[in-house]
Design a protein around this motif. Structure first.
Motif, PDB file in Angstrom:
ATOM      1  N   GLU A 281      78.866  93.058  75.401  1.00 54.35           N
ATOM      2  CA  GLU A 281      78.209  94.243  75.942  1.00 54.35           C
ATOM      3  C   GLU A 281      76.710  94.000  76.096  1.00 54.35           C
ATOM      4  O   GLU A 281      76.116  94.325  77.133  1.00 54.35           O
ATOM      5  CB  GLU A 281      78.467  95.430  75.014  1.00 54.35           C
ATOM      6  N   ASN A 282      76.098  93.402  75.074  1.00 56.35           N
ATOM      7  CA  ASN A 282      74.668  93.105  75.146  1.00 56.35           C
ATOM      8  C   ASN A 282      74.366  92.113  76.257  1.00 56.35           C
ATOM      9  O   ASN A 282      73.356  92.224  76.957  1.00 56.35           O
ATOM     10  CB  ASN A 282      74.175  92.554  73.806  1.00 56.35           C
ATOM     11  N   ARG A 283      75.231  91.107  76.431  1.00 56.32           N
ATOM     12  CA  ARG A 283      75.052  90.135  77.519  1.00 56.32           C
ATOM     13  C   ARG A 283      75.084  90.830  78.877  1.00 56.32           C
ATOM     14  O   ARG A 283      74.264  90.569  79.757  1.00 56.32           O
ATOM     15  CB  ARG A 283      76.160  89.080  77.477  1.00 56.32           C
ATOM     16  N   TYR A 284      76.052  91.722  79.041  1.00 58.03           N
ATOM     17  CA  TYR A 284      76.221  92.403  80.329  1.00 58.03           C
ATOM     18  C   TYR A 284      74.989  93.235  80.684  1.00 58.03           C
ATOM     19  O   TYR A 284      74.445  93.138  81.787  1.00 58.03           O
ATOM     20  CB  TYR A 284      77.469  93.285  80.268  1.00 58.03           C
ATOM     21  N   TYR A 285      74.529  94.052  79.719  1.00 55.64           N
ATOM     22  CA  TYR A 285      73.399  94.925  80.008  1.00 55.64           C
ATOM     23  C   TYR A 285      72.094  94.137  80.167  1.00 55.64           C
ATOM     24  O   TYR A 285      71.243  94.508  80.979  1.00 55.64           O
ATOM     25  CB  TYR A 285      73.261  95.990  78.928  1.00 55.64           C
ATOM     26  N   LEU A 286      71.957  93.061  79.410  1.00 55.38           N
ATOM     27  CA  LEU A 286      70.784  92.206  79.613  1.00 55.38           C
ATOM     28  C   LEU A 286      70.827  91.595  81.014  1.00 55.38           C
ATOM     29  O   LEU A 286      69.792  91.516  81.708  1.00 55.38           O
ATOM     30  CB  LEU A 286      70.733  91.105  78.554  1.00 55.38           C
ATOM     31  N   GLY A 287      72.022  91.207  81.456  1.00 56.48           N
ATOM     32  CA  GLY A 287      72.174  90.689  82.813  1.00 56.48           C
ATOM     33  C   GLY A 287      71.755  91.705  83.865  1.00 56.48           C
ATOM     34  O   GLY A 287      71.065  91.366  84.833  1.00 56.48           O
ATOM     35  N   LEU A 288      72.151  92.971  83.665  1.00 51.94           N
ATOM     36  CA  LEU A 288      71.749  94.020  84.608  1.00 51.94           C
ATOM     37  C   LEU A 288      70.229  94.163  84.655  1.00 51.94           C
ATOM     38  O   LEU A 288      69.642  94.343  85.737  1.00 51.94           O
ATOM     39  CB  LEU A 288      72.376  95.356  84.216  1.00 51.94           C
ATOM     40  N   ALA A 289      69.599  94.103  83.476  1.00 49.97           N
ATOM     41  CA  ALA A 289      68.140  94.230  83.431  1.00 49.97           C
ATOM     42  C   ALA A 289      67.480  93.074  84.183  1.00 49.97           C
ATOM     43  O   ALA A 289      66.467  93.259  84.874  1.00 49.97           O
ATOM     44  CB  ALA A 289      67.665  94.256  81.983  1.00 49.97           C
ATOM     45  N   LEU A 290      68.051  91.873  84.078  1.00 48.05           N
ATOM     46  CA  LEU A 290      67.503  90.704  84.782  1.00 48.05           C
ATOM     47  C   LEU A 290      67.746  90.815  86.283  1.00 48.05           C
ATOM     48  O   LEU A 290      66.865  90.479  87.099  1.00 48.05           O
ATOM     49  CB  LEU A 290      68.139  89.423  84.224  1.00 48.05           C
ATOM     50  N   ILE A 291      68.914  91.289  86.680  1.00 53.16           N
ATOM     51  CA  ILE A 291      69.208  91.484  88.116  1.00 53.16           C
ATOM     52  C   ILE A 291      68.232  92.479  88.714  1.00 53.16           C
ATOM     53  O   ILE A 291      67.745  92.299  89.842  1.00 53.16           O
ATOM     54  CB  ILE A 291      70.663  91.969  88.307  1.00 53.16           C
TER      55      ILE A 291
END
Length: 315
Positions: A281-291
């Protein structure tokens, strides 16, 4: 050690020393020896009933207490302890009977009245519990726990105005009482009196700025009404006190994502990954923040390890 009383005193002294070191497997036999040397001592029998609870021997304890009541029917401490044990075993009717007998002997005992009210409540005898607590609060207006319990029972029988008045009375005495602030605020929310609920929470925070639970409840109300900036301010204040609270960080990060504050979201979810590196979950949301910041390669690197079994994999 020629006479029984001396032997009893010696064994009881051993019990006290062993009990002080939590050596109950040795302490209880010493107390049993003391009781055998002085079989007519109600004090030693009551002490043994209490000590047995440290070894989870409730059956023996109850048997001793019931036997004690035959010879000492007006022993309040015995009645109270037996009521507690029976109540713990969900035998509420006999527990109530013992509490009532004890209260006849000590009508001003606040804790006995509280125990009686709680036992009545467990049998859904809410009106009787309210009557007991109303009497207690009238005689002891400073009794905080009694106010809280009375307000809760009023809510159980849908007497919301009386519940609100009881919370207000308690907060007049102690405006920093966190539990009263939270419960009163929730009651106002339940009645959709949101402006009043905001006022209760804000007053509670002004009195005690470190009241984390009150800040959290205020933040959740802001979220419920989609007031994201104000909610984030409260979660930020909580984070300053609890910098590694993962639930607070996650809520703060999700707010930043919702607001499109990608940089702040990246910071929060990076912190969360430091605390729990293997969390998809943390990976996914961090990915969204980077996108959101057009850091596509970094987002790919962060999100690639998300497992196929994860609920976030399809996303």
């Amino acid at each position: 050690l020629a006479d029984g009383e001396a032997k009893a005193l010696f064994a009881f002294s051993q019990f006290r020393l062993l009990a002080a070191e939590n050596r109950w497997s040795e302490a209880i036999p010493a107390l049993e020896r003391a009781a055998s040397f002085d079989p007519h001592s109600d004090y030693l029998q009551l002490s043994l009933a209490k000590a047995l609870l440290h070894q989870d021997e409730a059956d023996r304890s109850i048997a001793i207490l019931e036997k004690l009541l035959i010879t000492q029917p007006e022993n309040v401490e015995t009645l109270e302890l037996l009521g507690d044990l029976l109540s713990y075993r969900k035998q509420h009717e006999p527990a109530i009977a013992h509490y009532r007998k004890a209260l006849v002997l000590e009508p001003g005992n606040e804790m006995l009245q509280m125990r009686l009210a709680m036992a009545l409540g467990r049998l859904q005898l809410n009106d009787e519990a309210i009557e007991v607590l109303e009497t207690l609060v009238a005689k002891h207006p400073e009794a905080k726990l009694a106010h809280l319990s009375l307000a809760r029972f009023y809510q159980e029988v849908d007497q919301f105005e009386k519940a609100a008045a009881t919370y207000r009375a308690l907060l007049l005495q102690n405006s920093a009482h966190q539990q009263a602030v939270i419960e009163y605020g929730k009651l106002l929310e339940h009645q959709q009196l949101y402006a009043e609920a905001y006022q209760v929470y804000r007053t509670g925070i002004s009195v005690n700025p470190r009241a984390v639970a009150v800040r959290e409840q205020l933040a959740l109300l802001y979220l419920k009404q989609n007031r994201l900036l104000e909610a984030s301010e409260q979660f930020q204040a909580i984070q300053q006190q609890l910098p590694e609270d993962q639930q607070v960080l996650e809520r703060l990060g999700l707010i930043y994502l919702e607001l499109g504050d990608w940089s702040q979201a990246e910071t929060v979810f990076t912190d969360l990954r430091r605390l729990d590196a293997d969390n998809d979950e943390n990976r996914y949301y961090l990915g969204l923040a980077l996108i959101g910041q057009k850091k596509a390669s970094a987002a790919l690197e962060v999100m690639a390890p998300i497992r196929e079994t994860s609920s976030f994999f399809a996303e």
